[in-house]
Design an enzyme around this catalytic site. Structure first.
Site, PDB file in Angstrom:
ATOM      1  CG  ASN A   1      22.351  44.487 -39.425  1.00  0.00           C
ATOM      2  OD1 ASN A   1      21.404  45.194 -39.121  1.00  0.00           O
ATOM      3  ND2 ASN A   1      23.176  44.793 -40.407  1.00  0.00           N
TER       4      ASN A   1
ATOM      5  CB  ILE B   1      32.079  35.410 -52.802  1.00  0.00           C
ATOM      6  CG1 ILE B   1      32.395  36.908 -52.861  1.00  0.00           C
ATOM      7  CG2 ILE B   1      31.309  34.987 -54.055  1.00  0.00           C
ATOM      8  CD1 ILE B   1      33.310  37.309 -54.002  1.00  0.00           C
ATOM      9  CG  LEU B   2      27.523  32.610 -49.510  1.00  0.00           C
ATOM     10  CD1 LEU B   2      26.069  32.946 -49.183  1.00  0.00           C
ATOM     11  CD2 LEU B   2      28.082  31.617 -48.503  1.00  0.00           C
TER      12      LEU B   2
ATOM     13  CB  SER C   1      18.961  46.779 -51.251  1.00  0.00           C
ATOM     14  OG  SER C   1      19.000  48.000 -51.964  1.00  0.00           O
TER      15      SER C   1
ATOM     16  CB  THR D   1      20.370  34.635 -56.746  1.00  0.00           C
ATOM     17  OG1 THR D   1      20.972  35.873 -57.159  1.00  0.00           O
ATOM     18  CG2 THR D   1      18.888  34.876 -56.446  1.00  0.00           C
TER      19      THR D   1
ATOM     20  CG  LEU E   1      28.733  39.975 -54.944  1.00  0.00           C
ATOM     21  CD1 LEU E   1      28.669  39.247 -53.610  1.00  0.00           C
ATOM     22  CD2 LEU E   1      30.157  40.431 -55.247  1.00  0.00           C
ATOM     23  CG  ASP E   2      26.090  42.534 -53.180  1.00  0.00           C
ATOM     24  OD1 ASP E   2      25.728  41.862 -52.198  1.00  0.00           O
ATOM     25  OD2 ASP E   2      27.173  43.156 -53.221  1.00  0.00           O
TER      26      ASP E   2
END
Length: 222
Positions: free
Chosen positions: A20, A96-97, A140, A145, A148-149
């Site tokens: 990507n 994971i942020l 998607s 935010t 997660l997802d």
């Protein structure tokens, strides 16, 4: 690469192959963004090579070298801010942020997820679609935010699930669409066509009541 001060300076975060990222690089000459930095949390990945081949600055921040998720995310924030990055694109970034990171770039960060959210957040989305007997699958692109997802979805692209499909065939179908859709939405963000306001997506100054359909977006673009 031609430098254009009118283009939004963006960064791409990766963890692996970077297909990507390559699509974003390929679309860059006619886009409203310029990739100023590519960060990988894993050393020696193909995506870093892709960026270097395109003359883009790269940085490897090995998450294993940090004693906490917060320390790692702080290092990323410092690196991104030092380059005056205005938007962040997650492209196969397998971390994971923290809320601190997502808050810092709220409304300025995109992720692409291989399912028709809110269906199948997390991993193994193709297998989950097959196990559920879904006739339709897809991707998607959403604002990131702290959930997660779970950020508001901007655009979705759909594929049919055929009787002979398996995980690999679905993966290839989705990848083909990702490489078209992600540069398009990144360009929307860079040109302020798409915005996040009060946790809702606005497109061309209109509130989106549902995600944009990729096929329809292509029709409108032409």
């Amino acid at each position: 690469m031609t430098k254009n001060s009118n283009k939004m300076p963006i960064a791409v975060l990766i963890s692996g192959n970077g297909s990507n990222l390559q699509a974003l690089i390929d679309a860059q000459p006619t886009a409203n963004y310029e990739i100023k930095l590519v960060i990988s949390n894993r050393p020696s990945v193909k995506g870093i090579e892709r960026a270097q081949n395109a003359g883009i600055s790269t940085l490897v921040l090995d998450h294993k070298a940090y004693d906490s998720r917060e320390a790692f995310d702080l290092a990323m924030i410092e690196a991104l801010d030092s380059k005056h990055i205005k938007a962040v694109i997650l492209a196969g970034f397998m971390r994971i942020l923290t809320p601190e990171f997502t808050s810092h770039f709220l409304g300025r960060m995109l992720n692409i997820h291989p399912s028709l959210l809110p269906k199948y957040p997390g991993l193994d989305t193709h297998q989950k679609a097959l196990d559920a007997g879904d006739k339709e699958h897809g991707l998607s692109i959403h604002f990131v935010t702290a959930e997660l997802d779970g950020g508001p979805v901007i655009l979705q692209a759909k594929v049919s699930v055929d009787a002979n499909d398996n995980v690999e065939s679905l993966k290839q179908k989705i990848h083909a669409l990702e490489h078209q859709a992600y540069p398009l939405v990144a360009d929307w963000l860079a040109s302020s066509k798409v915005e996040l306001k009060d946790n809702q997506v606005w497109f061309n100054n209109h509130l989106l009541k549902s995600p944009i359909d990729f096929d329809q977006a292509l029709v409108n673009k032409s």
